[in-house]
Write an enzyme that holds these catalytic residues in place. Structure first.
Site, PDB file in Angstrom:
ATOM      1  N   LYS A  41      29.533  46.857  42.771  1.00 13.68           N
ATOM      2  CA  LYS A  41      30.747  46.775  41.983  1.00 13.68           C
ATOM      3  C   LYS A  41      30.440  47.170  40.544  1.00 13.68           C
ATOM      4  O   LYS A  41      29.276  47.083  40.126  1.00 13.68           O
ATOM      5  CB  LYS A  41      31.327  45.356  42.029  1.00 13.68           C
ATOM      6  N   LYS A  46      26.366  35.117  50.498  1.00 12.85           N
ATOM      7  CA  LYS A  46      25.879  33.750  50.311  1.00 12.85           C
ATOM      8  C   LYS A  46      26.161  32.922  51.559  1.00 12.85           C
ATOM      9  O   LYS A  46      27.210  33.036  52.184  1.00 12.85           O
ATOM     10  CB  LYS A  46      26.540  33.125  49.079  1.00 12.85           C
ATOM     11  N   ASP A  57      35.509  41.689  36.051  1.00 11.56           N
ATOM     12  CA  ASP A  57      34.111  41.482  36.398  1.00 11.56           C
ATOM     13  C   ASP A  57      33.929  40.448  37.495  1.00 11.56           C
ATOM     14  O   ASP A  57      32.992  40.535  38.290  1.00 11.56           O
ATOM     15  CB  ASP A  57      33.325  41.051  35.151  1.00 11.56           C
ATOM     16  N   HIS A  96      34.646  39.139  43.311  1.00  7.80           N
ATOM     17  CA  HIS A  96      34.029  37.948  43.898  1.00  7.80           C
ATOM     18  C   HIS A  96      35.051  36.885  44.301  1.00  7.80           C
ATOM     19  O   HIS A  96      35.067  36.413  45.444  1.00  7.80           O
ATOM     20  CB  HIS A  96      33.049  37.311  42.902  1.00  7.80           C
TER      21      HIS A  96
END
Length: 509
Positions: free
Chosen positions: A166, A200, A253, A258
């Protein structure tokens, strides 16, 4: 040295992963040193890399193969502590490292890469399988992909795949343009857009927790869930990334990628089987169901913040505008909070509250599912001070400690019916007795295996940009009273007011 998980089949990955070479563009950069090579080395120590694996690095820095190997060896103690770097394991692993200096704009660089890959294919019997990893500045993605294509490297005897980090564009139109450029060289099925949060363990476990346990899925909807909070807080500032960060900001960001990917995993519908296309279909469907804000709704449902200087402990901490590389009048947000709604049957009317920021009190990423209260409170009179203050919570901790916690009310010991909140906790490390794989270990191995389940597809990228773009456009033309929160606090007061309008408060992680 045995580093494997005793609960894991040690042959599961080896038997499904073909020999290959990995070409890393930007091989002398921080991402390679901090994440990629430590992850690959741990995989090698655990004997999970395929036999015949080789690594070919390239960047403008002039280095020999031996200098490249030594540069990466020096990073292991810092970024993969506990792994041996002075024995046979490292020597064997690094003996398959090679380096080609060159400029990404120079066609000769790709010809040298092609010649070296041909040599590697013969020497290591990789079958022509190549994983290209763009660990470069996003502005160089198209240049590198075009160079790979022009040199004929996107096609060969084996498979050829492209991994990119990204950000995938900076808005909907640029994301579409980037996708179109990449797809002229690689088919969509061979483009792997990496979001390390999806790698994760706890994020992956959301699906197992929801869909493998009959007691939770019936409660995973608007009838029982009051609202959902997703927090990604960092205690550090922008460090040495001020110049980059002031062009991105917290919304682009962190939230665009995310946190929206986490939200999609929390909110998606169950799949009939656990296969890549089915999982990615449902994630993308959830993202497309998020209500797009109108310009006049942004002020009610989105908050921007920027940290100012403060004294934390014994140290004076600079504000964002005092950080190296940041303009003294920068309007970039270092904090962003949004309230989103999903227009589908399961989640209609349930607020999803997302927040992220720099220089907050602690580093933590978690998901808090706030359940609605019981329809009738028979113990309200003896618990007046607790009335309505302690909802049932399901907390999924992503970092720093991965695990799941459930909070509910229980009777205190002694006479009467006094209630207080208690928790039941599950901790990954304590339960499985070993360190779980890092996100990059999981994702790199999946790319070698050709499993895109945990990677982001083109339609999901464009859907997530569509969610944040109206906010970005309003903020771009708005004048903020920055800084509006002090370093070391939980963000601007306006973020608390945003939740208070619906009767909610941010949970203190």
């Amino acid at each position: 040295m045995e580093l494997g998980n005793p609960f894991q089949d040690s042959l599961r990955f080896e038997s499904r992963t073909l020999p290959c070479a990995s070409v890393i563009f930007g091989a002398t950069g921080d991402l390679t040193r901090r994440k990629l090579v430590p992850a690959l080395y741990r995989l090698a120590c655990e004997r999970r890399l395929p036999p015949g694996f080789a690594l070919l690095g390239t960047s403008r820095t002039p280095l020999t193969d031996d200098q490249f190997r030594e540069k990466l060896r020096a990073a292991i103690p810092e970024f993969a502590p506990g792994l041996p770097v002075d024995g046979d394991m490292w020597r064997s692993f690094s003996s398959a490292f090679f380096y080609i200096p060159g400029d990404l704009k120079d066609p000769a660089t790709y010809q040298r890469l092609a010649a070296k890959l041909s040599e590697i294919e013969t020497r290591f019997e990789t079958g022509g399988n190549v994983l290209f990893y763009l660990a470069t500045q996003p502005s160089q993605y198209e240049t590198a992909a075009d160079g790979i294509g022009a040199a004929g490297l996107a096609r060969g005897n084996g498979w050829r795949r492209l991994v990119i980090e990204k950000p995938f564009g900076h808005d909907v139109s640029s994301a579409r343009e980037l996708n179109a450029r990449l797809q002229r060289i690689f088919p969509e099925s061979e483009i792997y857009r990496i979001d390390h949060y999806l790698g994760k363990e706890t994020v992956q476990n959301i699906l197992a927790f929801r869909f493998a346990n009959g007691i939770f899925e019936p409660l995973w909807n608007r009838r029982y869930v009051n609202h959902v909070q997703i927090t990604a807080a960092e205690a550090i500032g922008v460090e040495n990334r001020g110049a980059y960060y002031q062009e991105a900001g917290a919304l682009s960001d962190m939230i665009q990628n995310h946190l929206l990917q986490i939200m999609a995993t929390i909110g998606m519908e169950p799949t009939p089987v656990y296969v890549a296309d089915a999982v990615r279909d449902e994630r993308a469907k959830l993202l497309r169901s998020i209500r797009i804000m109108k310009p006049d709704e942004v002020a009610l449902n989105a908050v921007a913040g920027q940290y100012g200087p403060a004294r934390i402990g014994d140290s004076e901490v600079p504000g964002f505008r005092q950080e190296p590389g940041v303009r003294p009048d920068s309007r970039t947000e270092t904090y962003a909070a949004v309230t989103l709604f999903v227009d589908n049957w399961r989640w209609a009317g349930v607020p999803f509250c997302l927040r992220t920021g720099k220089r907050l009190p602690r580093r933590v990423t978690d998901i808090a599912i706030h359940y609605s209260g019981a329809p009738h409170a028979p113990f309200a009179e003896s618990n007046a001070d607790n009335n309505g203050a302690t909802p049932n919570l399901l907390i999924i901790r992503i970092q720093p400690e991965e695990g799941i916690s459930m909070r509910f009310l229980s009777k205190e010991p002694g006479g009467g019916m006094r209630l207080r909140p208690v928790s039941m906790d599950f901790n990954y490390g304590a339960s499985f007795g070993s360190q779980e794989a890092s996100a990059y270990e999981t994702l790199l191995l999946d790319a070698m295996r050709g499993d895109p389940t945990l990677y982001i597809r083109q339609d999901a990228v464009e859907a997530s940009w569509a969610v944040v773009q109206p906010i970005l456009e309003v903020w771009r033309n708005q004048s903020f009273g920055f800084p509006n929160y002090s370093a070391g606090t939980w963000g601007p007061a306006a973020a608390d007011e945003m939740l208070a309008r619906r009767g909610h408060v941010w949970r203190s992680p």
